[in-house]
Motif scaffolding. Structure first.
Motif, PDB file in Angstrom:
ATOM      1  N   LEU A   1      -1.401  -6.913   0.794  1.00  0.00           N
ATOM      2  CA  LEU A   1      -0.267  -6.348  -0.112  1.00  0.00           C
ATOM      3  C   LEU A   1      -0.385  -7.245  -1.444  1.00  0.00           C
ATOM      4  O   LEU A   1      -0.347  -8.373  -1.491  1.00  0.00           O
ATOM      5  N   LYS A   2      -0.957  -6.689  -2.499  1.00  0.00           N
ATOM      6  CA  LYS A   2      -1.113  -6.942  -3.819  1.00  0.00           C
ATOM      7  C   LYS A   2      -0.223  -6.455  -4.812  1.00  0.00           C
ATOM      8  O   LYS A   2       0.353  -5.228  -4.594  1.00  0.00           O
ATOM      9  N   PHE A   3      -0.322  -6.890  -5.836  1.00  0.00           N
ATOM     10  CA  PHE A   3       0.666  -6.690  -7.090  1.00  0.00           C
ATOM     11  C   PHE A   3      -0.353  -6.556  -8.298  1.00  0.00           C
ATOM     12  O   PHE A   3      -1.083  -7.660  -8.780  1.00  0.00           O
ATOM     13  N   LEU A   4      -0.490  -5.397  -9.022  1.00  0.00           N
ATOM     14  CA  LEU A   4      -1.271  -5.461 -10.105  1.00  0.00           C
ATOM     15  C   LEU A   4      -0.652  -5.259 -11.314  1.00  0.00           C
ATOM     16  O   LEU A   4       0.607  -4.613 -11.386  1.00  0.00           O
ATOM     17  N   MET A   5      -0.847  -5.893 -12.204  1.00  0.00           N
ATOM     18  CA  MET A   5      -0.262  -6.275 -13.519  1.00  0.00           C
ATOM     19  C   MET A   5      -1.100  -5.929 -14.785  1.00  0.00           C
ATOM     20  O   MET A   5      -2.127  -6.594 -14.925  1.00  0.00           O
ATOM     21  N   TYR A   6      -0.730  -5.079 -15.670  1.00  0.00           N
ATOM     22  CA  TYR A   6      -1.585  -4.617 -16.686  1.00  0.00           C
ATOM     23  C   TYR A   6      -0.750  -3.983 -17.671  1.00  0.00           C
ATOM     24  O   TYR A   6       0.380  -3.497 -17.476  1.00  0.00           O
TER      25      TYR A   6
ATOM     26  N   PRO B   1       3.002  -2.601  -7.091  1.00  0.00           N
ATOM     27  CA  PRO B   1       2.775  -3.073  -5.851  1.00  0.00           C
ATOM     28  C   PRO B   1       1.626  -2.006  -4.921  1.00  0.00           C
ATOM     29  O   PRO B   1       1.963  -0.900  -5.178  1.00  0.00           O
ATOM     30  N   SER B   2       0.837  -2.492  -4.275  1.00  0.00           N
ATOM     31  CA  SER B   2      -0.079  -1.701  -3.382  1.00  0.00           C
ATOM     32  C   SER B   2      -0.321  -2.524  -1.975  1.00  0.00           C
ATOM     33  O   SER B   2      -0.221  -3.451  -2.057  1.00  0.00           O
ATOM     34  N   ILE B   3      -0.737  -1.316  -1.146  1.00  0.00           N
ATOM     35  CA  ILE B   3      -1.102  -1.920   0.313  1.00  0.00           C
ATOM     36  C   ILE B   3      -2.766  -1.197   0.165  1.00  0.00           C
ATOM     37  O   ILE B   3      -2.827  -0.311  -0.051  1.00  0.00           O
ATOM     38  N   MET B   4      -3.483  -2.176   0.840  1.00  0.00           N
ATOM     39  CA  MET B   4      -4.793  -1.917   0.906  1.00  0.00           C
ATOM     40  C   MET B   4      -5.201  -2.118   2.354  1.00  0.00           C
ATOM     41  O   MET B   4      -4.831  -3.393   2.884  1.00  0.00           O
ATOM     42  N   LEU B   5      -6.004  -1.522   2.938  1.00  0.00           N
ATOM     43  CA  LEU B   5      -7.063  -1.727   4.248  1.00  0.00           C
ATOM     44  C   LEU B   5      -8.436  -1.717   3.909  1.00  0.00           C
ATOM     45  O   LEU B   5      -8.936  -0.920   3.341  1.00  0.00           O
TER      46      LEU B   5
END
Length: 212
Positions: free
Chosen positions: A171-176, A208-212
């Motif tokens: 579970l990550k948060f990308l900021m740009y 926010p994103s979810i990755m497998l």
């Protein structure tokens, strides 16, 4: 019978074990001085205009069981979302999302700390090994032909099926800083090719994103 309080015992004795306690006596999965390679796939939760799905490659190297360096390369779909297609289908709208610059790919380098390793039993006869981690880093994101900085923070866990094969869940948060697609109404409606992102006002994105 009553006894004076000062005559009652006030000390207790606790057992002392030499060598300290060991949370996991038999660690099946060791990661120190090993590489980690895998494919990734997931989605960005708050992507309103374009395909939220992303996919790519993951590479990592573990200096020891706690510290590692991770790298991710993700490609993102550039097709329009259902909401954007619906907006474009209305002739009265002032926007044309089909000519707006979309995120194409992003590359990240992260420092990862893995403070926890343990085991979990999903059934009476099956035990899985797992680890939990947190990470942060920076990289580059390509929005059409423009490259800009991006940062991320996240948490996740590895579920190991064997000592060499596992499932990574992030579970990550990308900021740009990216283009504000609604900042130049009317311009995109008459454009016949992709409008450069430099034409738009800048906006801070936290995805926010979810990755497998």
């Amino acid at each position: 019978i009553e006894f004076p309080e000062e005559e009652l015992a006030t000390e207790s004795v606790l057992p002392v074990f030499e060598g300290g306690t060991v949370a996991v006596k038999s660690r099946r999965v060791t990661t120190a001085k090993k590489f980690e390679v895998g494919v990734m796939g997931g989605m960005i939760f708050n992507e309103p205009y374009f395909d939220p799905m992303a996919y790519g490659l993951h590479l990592g190297y573990h200096f020891n069981e706690f510290h590692s360096l991770q790298a991710d390369f993700l490609m993102k779909g550039t097709s329009l979302s259902g909401a954007a297609k619906e907006i474009d289908s209305k002739n009265s709208t002032r926007f044309n999302f089909s000519v707006m610059p979309a995120v194409k790919y992003l590359a990240m380098a992260n420092y990862q700390l893995t403070p926890y390793y343990g085991k979990i039993s999903l059934s009476k006869d099956f035990v899985m090994n797992l680890s939990m981690y947190a990470y942060a880093g920076a990289g580059m994101i390509a929005i059409d032909t423009t490259n800009t900085w991006i940062a991320d923070v996240g948490i996740g866990q590895n579920l190991f099926f064997t000592p060499r094969v596992g499932l990574r869940l992030d579970l990550k948060f990308l900021m740009y800083q990216g283009p504000n697609y609604t900042s130049i109404p009317g311009v995109t409606k008459v454009a016949t090719s992709t409008v450069p992102s430099s034409k738009f006002q800048s906006q801070m994105y936290v995805n926010p994103s979810i990755m497998l």
